[in-house]
Design a protein around this motif. Structure first.
Motif, PDB file in Angstrom:
ATOM      1  N   LEU A 180       0.800  -1.217   0.000  1.00 16.65           N
ATOM      2  CA  LEU A 180       0.000   0.000   0.000  1.00 16.65           C
ATOM      3  C   LEU A 180       0.837   1.273   0.000  1.00 16.65           C
ATOM      4  CD1 LEU A 180      -2.844  -0.949   2.522  1.00 16.65           C
ATOM      5  CD2 LEU A 180      -2.725  -1.352   0.067  1.00 16.65           C
ATOM      6  N   GLN A 181       2.129   1.155   0.206  1.00 18.63           N
ATOM      7  CA  GLN A 181       2.977   2.341   0.299  1.00 18.63           C
ATOM      8  C   GLN A 181       2.901   3.155  -0.995  1.00 18.63           C
ATOM      9  OE1 GLN A 181       7.052   1.542   1.299  1.00 18.63           O
ATOM     10  NE2 GLN A 181       7.584   3.687   1.575  1.00 18.63           N
ATOM     11  N   GLY A 182       2.683   4.452  -0.826  1.00 20.45           N
ATOM     12  CA  GLY A 182       2.607   5.341  -1.972  1.00 20.45           C
ATOM     13  C   GLY A 182       1.278   5.316  -2.691  1.00 20.45           C
ATOM     14  N   ALA A 183       0.358   4.437  -2.259  1.00 15.44           N
ATOM     15  CA  ALA A 183      -0.943   4.326  -2.912  1.00 15.44           C
ATOM     16  C   ALA A 183      -2.096   4.656  -1.984  1.00 15.44           C
ATOM     17  CB  ALA A 183      -1.147   2.920  -3.473  1.00 15.44           C
ATOM     18  N   ALA A 184      -1.916   4.471  -0.685  1.00  9.52           N
ATOM     19  CA  ALA A 184      -3.020   4.615   0.262  1.00  9.52           C
ATOM     20  C   ALA A 184      -2.531   5.243   1.554  1.00  9.52           C
ATOM     21  CB  ALA A 184      -3.660   3.262   0.539  1.00  9.52           C
ATOM     22  N   ASP A 185      -3.459   5.964   2.197  1.00  7.85           N
ATOM     23  CA  ASP A 185      -3.179   6.593   3.486  1.00  7.85           C
ATOM     24  C   ASP A 185      -4.047   6.021   4.604  1.00  7.85           C
ATOM     25  OD1 ASP A 185      -1.468   8.952   2.415  1.00  7.85           O
ATOM     26  OD2 ASP A 185      -3.306   9.044   1.218  1.00  7.85           O
ATOM     27  N   ILE A 186      -5.159   5.396   4.228  1.00 13.36           N
ATOM     28  CA  ILE A 186      -6.151   4.918   5.190  1.00 13.36           C
ATOM     29  C   ILE A 186      -6.693   3.589   4.684  1.00 13.36           C
ATOM     30  CG2 ILE A 186      -8.417   5.401   6.243  1.00 13.36           C
ATOM     31  CD1 ILE A 186      -7.781   8.427   5.566  1.00 13.36           C
TER      32      ILE A 186
END
Length: 315
Positions: free
Chosen positions: A199-205
């Protein structure tokens, strides 16, 4: 376990106040175990494989002790479906007393989306707006639409699943030049292995929905694995399923975002009421009331057969 499920199985149909995700009635199955009534309610089009997580959650809810809770009530958001019918929207807003955050469904028509968002923004500048796209946009569409929303309505708390894939979400984050937090939902709950996702760089939550993720234990494991803030949301359950979602939300020591568990306001009838008071919902103890809601014998058999097939996948 199958005997426990089938011996107490009930299936009902809940009418909705307005069309939501293409349906006007929500069919729901229930069974009772040592811990009380549990809900099994995958949407009708879901495969047996996808539905197996929902059944695993229901079995957990019916048979396993509740986790440690850090609160007895949960702050929730209001949910606004993809409609600009003034009466529908006004009635929904009135059903969310004290709510400070609204999740607004968008994605099909930019001008209509802006009207809908502006209606919610008119409630006050202190109202948090979060946008749910359900993965409908390409990267270019997301850039165009999010800039338009930002210019016309102002900042939003986050956008949920603007594009369908992690690669698209990563590209969107790299290109956009306005403040943007992305929450992932479908990409997590529809993955064959959500623990393998990067999820790194694609999502915050990370959105956590207790039934689609297989229960409270699995949802906690997923949150611990990805190490991102979480929002607990509903899958348009009855009060039984919502109450289990409230238990999941209350079992996190830290919950920074209002949770999407107020969707009972979208239903015209329910098996119990969990009121929203001052923007919060209280975990309840209740006996569900199925009177007048049960489906035909044909629909009951359809659900019974579905459960038997799905249970076989769980072993």
């Amino acid at each position: 376990m199958l005997d426990l499920i089938l011996d107490s199985l009930r299936v009902i149909s809940l009418p909705m106040k307005t069309n939501f995700r293409g349906i006007n009635h929500r069919e729901v199955a229930f069974f009772e175990g040592p811990q009380g009534w549990a809900e099994f309610s995958p949407f009708l089009e879901y495969s047996d494989e996808e539905s197996s997580r929902w059944l695993a959650c229901a079995i957990e809810a019916a048979t396993q002790p509740r986790p440690k809770l850090f609160r007895t009530s949960v702050t929730v958001n209001g949910t606004i479906p993809a409609t600009n019918d003034k009466k529908v929207v006004d009635d929904l807003v009135a059903s969310y007393p004290g709510v400070k955050t609204y999740k607004v469904k968008v994605g099909d028509n930019l001008s209509e989306d802006i009207v809908r968002l502006a209606r919610i923004r008119s409630l006050g500048r202190k109202v948090n707006i979060r946008i749910d796209v359900n993965g409908l946009w390409s990267v270019e569409q997301a850039l165009t639409n999010l800039y338009a929303f930002y210019e016309n309505v102002g900042p939003f708390e986050y956008v949920e699943q603007p594009c369908a894939t992690l690669d698209e979400l990563r590209e969107l984050k790299s290109k956009i030049r306005i403040p943007l937090k992305i929450a992932v939902d479908e990409v997590i709950r529809k993955s064959a292995d959500p623990f393998s996702l990067e999820l790194q760089g694609a999502a915050d939550i990370v959105m956590l929905k207790v039934q689609p993720l297989g229960g409270i234990r699995n949802a906690h494991a997923l949150a611990a694995h990805h190490k991102l803030p979480v929002v607990v949301s509903s899958a348009l359950e009855s009060a039984v399923g919502i109450n289990y979602g409230l238990i999941l939300a209350a079992s996190f020591e830290e919950m920074s975002y209002d949770c999407g568990l107020g969707t009972g306001s979208l239903l015209a009838k329910n098996v119990a009421e969990i009121p929203i008071v001052d923007g919060k919902m209280q975990i309840q103890r209740f006996e569900p009331n199925f009177d007048g809601l049960e489906v035909s014998a044909e629909r009951f058999d359809w659900w019974k057969n579905r459960i038997m097939r799905t249970a076989a996948l769980l072993g």
